[in-house]
Design an enzyme around this catalytic site. Structure first.
Site, PDB file in Angstrom:
ATOM      1  N   THR A 150       0.812  -1.216   0.000  1.00 42.39           N
ATOM      2  CA  THR A 150       0.000   0.000   0.000  1.00 42.39           C
ATOM      3  C   THR A 150       0.849   1.272   0.000  1.00 42.39           C
ATOM      4  OG1 THR A 150      -0.137   0.118   2.413  1.00 42.39           O
ATOM      5  CG2 THR A 150      -1.810  -1.200   1.284  1.00 42.39           C
ATOM      6  N   ASP A 151       0.178   2.360  -0.330  1.00 35.88           N
ATOM      7  CA  ASP A 151       0.819   3.666  -0.197  1.00 35.88           C
ATOM      8  C   ASP A 151       0.482   4.226   1.187  1.00 35.88           C
ATOM      9  OD1 ASP A 151      -1.798   4.649  -0.366  1.00 35.88           O
ATOM     10  OD2 ASP A 151      -1.571   5.332  -2.437  1.00 35.88           O
ATOM     11  N   PHE A 152       0.770   5.463   1.417  1.00 39.55           N
ATOM     12  CA  PHE A 152       0.569   6.065   2.746  1.00 39.55           C
ATOM     13  C   PHE A 152      -0.894   6.083   3.178  1.00 39.55           C
ATOM     14  CE2 PHE A 152       0.109   9.434  -0.309  1.00 39.55           C
ATOM     15  CZ  PHE A 152      -0.957  10.173   0.171  1.00 39.55           C
ATOM     16  N   SER A 153      -1.826   5.930   2.239  1.00 35.10           N
ATOM     17  CA  SER A 153      -3.252   6.019   2.567  1.00 35.10           C
ATOM     18  C   SER A 153      -3.881   4.656   2.866  1.00 35.10           C
ATOM     19  CB  SER A 153      -4.004   6.680   1.410  1.00 35.10           C
ATOM     20  OG  SER A 153      -4.002   5.835   0.278  1.00 35.10           O
ATOM     21  N   ILE A 190      -4.158   2.306   0.586  1.00 33.40           N
ATOM     22  CA  ILE A 190      -4.665   1.800  -0.689  1.00 33.40           C
ATOM     23  C   ILE A 190      -3.504   1.166  -1.444  1.00 33.40           C
ATOM     24  CG2 ILE A 190      -5.591   2.518  -2.933  1.00 33.40           C
ATOM     25  CD1 ILE A 190      -7.229   4.622  -1.442  1.00 33.40           C
TER      26      ILE A 190
END
Length: 151
Positions: free
Chosen positions: A29-32, A34
């Site tokens: 995932t990325d920082f969010s 997602i």
């Protein structure tokens, strides 16, 4: 026993389509929270690799199948992102061979989570030798890759 454990690490074939379950981890995932878009390529690669395993095709063996050797290389890929996957989702990665002739094959792949379509891919793979030049796929290998398909 869960469905994933029941079908083994390589997934399973159902109606000519290979299914592989994978969990989304933090690293995907990325920082969010997602799934980062490039990670879908990893999930699709796992689906294609485990399709071969499930059909009894060992890529290691293909490299030494004859004096030329044989390997697969992605030539073209069309992706469509529909919805995002999120951390801890269980992904159902499906792979279906729609064509396997000459020196290429075409596969259709999709990723679902919670019954919803997330991403699709249409992948053209070329058959190459150890020197990286195109070579013809053996007929028996093409037949195995199309196992369960209506051609």
């Amino acid at each position: 026993m869960t469905e994933t454990e029941n079908h083994g690490l390589s997934g399973w074939m159902e109606g000519g389509t290979h299914h592989l379950h994978q969990r989304v981890y933090y690293e995907d995932t990325d920082f969010s929270g997602i799934v980062y878009h490039a990670r879908y390529l990893h999930f699709f690669e796992r689906g294609r690799t485990d399709l071969l395993r499930c059909l009894g095709v060992e890529q290691r063996t293909l490299h030494t199948i004859d004096e030329e050797g044989l390997a697969f290389a992605v030539h073209h890929m069309d992706l469509k992102f529909v919805r995002p996957a999120r951390m801890d989702d269980i992904l159902d990665i499906t792979t279906k061979t729609v064509k396997a002739t000459g020196a290429r094959m075409v596969l259709e792949q999709a990723i679902h989570a919670n019954g919803q379509l997330l991403t699709t891919a249409r992948v053209t793979v070329v058959v190459i030798n150890r020197a990286g030049r195109a070579r013809r796929m053996p007929d028996d290998l093409a037949a195995t890759l199309l196992e369960g398909q209506s051609t």
